[in-house]
Write an enzyme that holds these catalytic residues in place. Structure first.
Site: not given
Length: 414
Positions: A179, A149, A260
């Site tokens: 992911d 993402h 992230s």
């Protein structure tokens, strides 16, 4: 507003990828008022359920990702391995670990094409940012792992290093369900490479460090400390390939937007997780999650080797029964309360050859009950392999039948 209009409206809503980075819209589409057209357009995430993974031709209508070099898929003779984690207390201080490791943590900027309001030209503008970890160096190339993402939808991926230098990265491949994504850069930028520790040995209460770039590159390589709060958590997430339950480590180390793709590290300075998401609600603190290293390693190895993740392929698009207006399923027995409704069938697939049709409702796979598309997807991807034969219990209208299908690969052989 009619049921059909409601479903059509859902297809044009923004798709939320995890908790923090991007919001993107599906391209406008003309909607047919047939059952298959309505459903296929109406439930975007479910349409992608069984047909694609990132970077196949079918996925390009959602976004056009950065392309790696043509020779991306290589025969990799030296895959990344898990390094055993010492059970004894490490003598390294937190400062020592950070000093040795932070050079391998990079900043990642997702650049996307945007039309200029003053001309007909387009230009690459920053759409979001995150973190990444340099985990492998081979010859003249170095590899970075990050979250899917973080880079999804990018036309260009910019990497920044601890030295202040910047470069662009090639996208080797990505997997929306786990992911994860792997990028490639020139090895001259890789001063430090981090190894993966064994996440299967982790226990609640162990000390961990999170290193990343919260809130953008201004706070690059920020370090936070905490503990493993729990292992083997399953978190429901919405991805561009459909709904999924992601296996994660829970930590109370502060993880913020921009973290992230960064590293969650143990007391030995090994990467035992890739920071991925957090629960961000009023009154909630210390609920961060990372993808365990033992789940990361096989994915990155396969991406480096083939550029894609191979999964079993049924050849159908699906929507959960609860998403379909009742008038389209009037002949379904009233005692059927859940299932996966077929909205499209690839005629050349095993499912197509087996006679599965649009509006069929799959209620079981190998005697495992199916109540939603996620049930079917999870069983298919975690319990089965390409080449396995599965038995599907299906309702075609009011008729119950059993169909056997031999699973193929989602990656074309040509």
């Amino acid at each position: 507003m009619t049921d059909l209009e409601k479903v059509e409206e859902q297809a044009q809503e923004q798709v939320q990828v995890h908790e923090e980075v991007y919001i993107k819209k599906s391209k406008p589409r003309n909607f047919m008022k047939s059952f298959s057209g309505m459903v296929a357009a109406g439930v975007v995430g479910s349409v992608l359920t069984m047909t694609i993974v990132p970077h196949t031709d079918a996925f390009q209508n959602l976004y056009e990702p950065v392309k790696a070099q043509e020779e991306v898929a290589t025969t990799e003779e030296n895959p990344v391995n898990i390094v055993p984690t010492s059970t004894s207390n490490s003598s390294n201080s937190v400062a020592d670990i950070v000093e040795k490791s932070s050079a391998a943590i990079v900043g990642i900027v997702n650049m996307q094409q945007q039309s200029s309001p003053f001309s007909r030209s387009t230009e690459a503008v920053e759409s979001g940012s995150g973190s990444g970890v340099i985990f492998k160096k081979s010859g003249n190339e170095a590899y970075i792992v990050t979250n899917n993402h973080v880079i999804e939808g990018a036309s260009e991926i910019e990497i920044s290093f601890h030295t202040g230098e910047k470069t662009t990265a090639a996208l080797i491949g990505a997997d929306a369900l786990t992911d994860l994504a792997v990028l490639k850069i020139d090895a001259k930028y890789a001063d430090t490479v981090l190894e993966f520790g064994d996440s299967s040995t982790l226990r609640a209460g162990e000390q961990v460090l999170a290193i990343g770039n919260p809130l953008g590159l201004e706070f690059s390589r920020t370090v936070t400390q905490g503990i493993i709060s729990a292992v083997d958590r399953d978190i429901a997430v919405s991805t561009s390939a459909g709904e999924w339950e992601l296996n994660v480590l829970q930590t109370d180390a502060a993880i913020n937007p921009g973290n992230s793709g960064g590293a969650l590290m143990n007391a030995q300075g090994q990467v035992i997780g890739i920071n991925s998401l957090k629960i961000s609600e009023s009154g909630v603190e210390g609920l961060g999650f990372a993808i365990p290293s033992n789940d990361v390693v096989p994915i990155v190895n396969e991406i480096i080797k083939t550029g894609k993740i191979s999964r079993p392929y049924l050849g159908v698009s699906l929507a959960s029964l609860e998403e379909i207006p009742q008038q389209y399923l009037q002949n379904l027995p009233q005692n059927v309360k859940g299932g996966a409704v077929v909205t499209y069938v690839d005629p050349n697939s095993a499912a197509g050859q087996a006679g599965i049709k649009v509006q069929d409702v799959i209620v079981a796979i190998n005697d495992q009950e199916v109540t939603t598309t996620n049930d079917l997807r999870k069983y298919l991807y975690t319990e089965l392999n390409v080449g396995d034969e599965v038995e599907l219990k299906i309702y075609s209208g009011s008729e119950e039948k059993t169909v056997k299908v031999k699973l193929t690969s989602n990656i074309p052989t040509s």
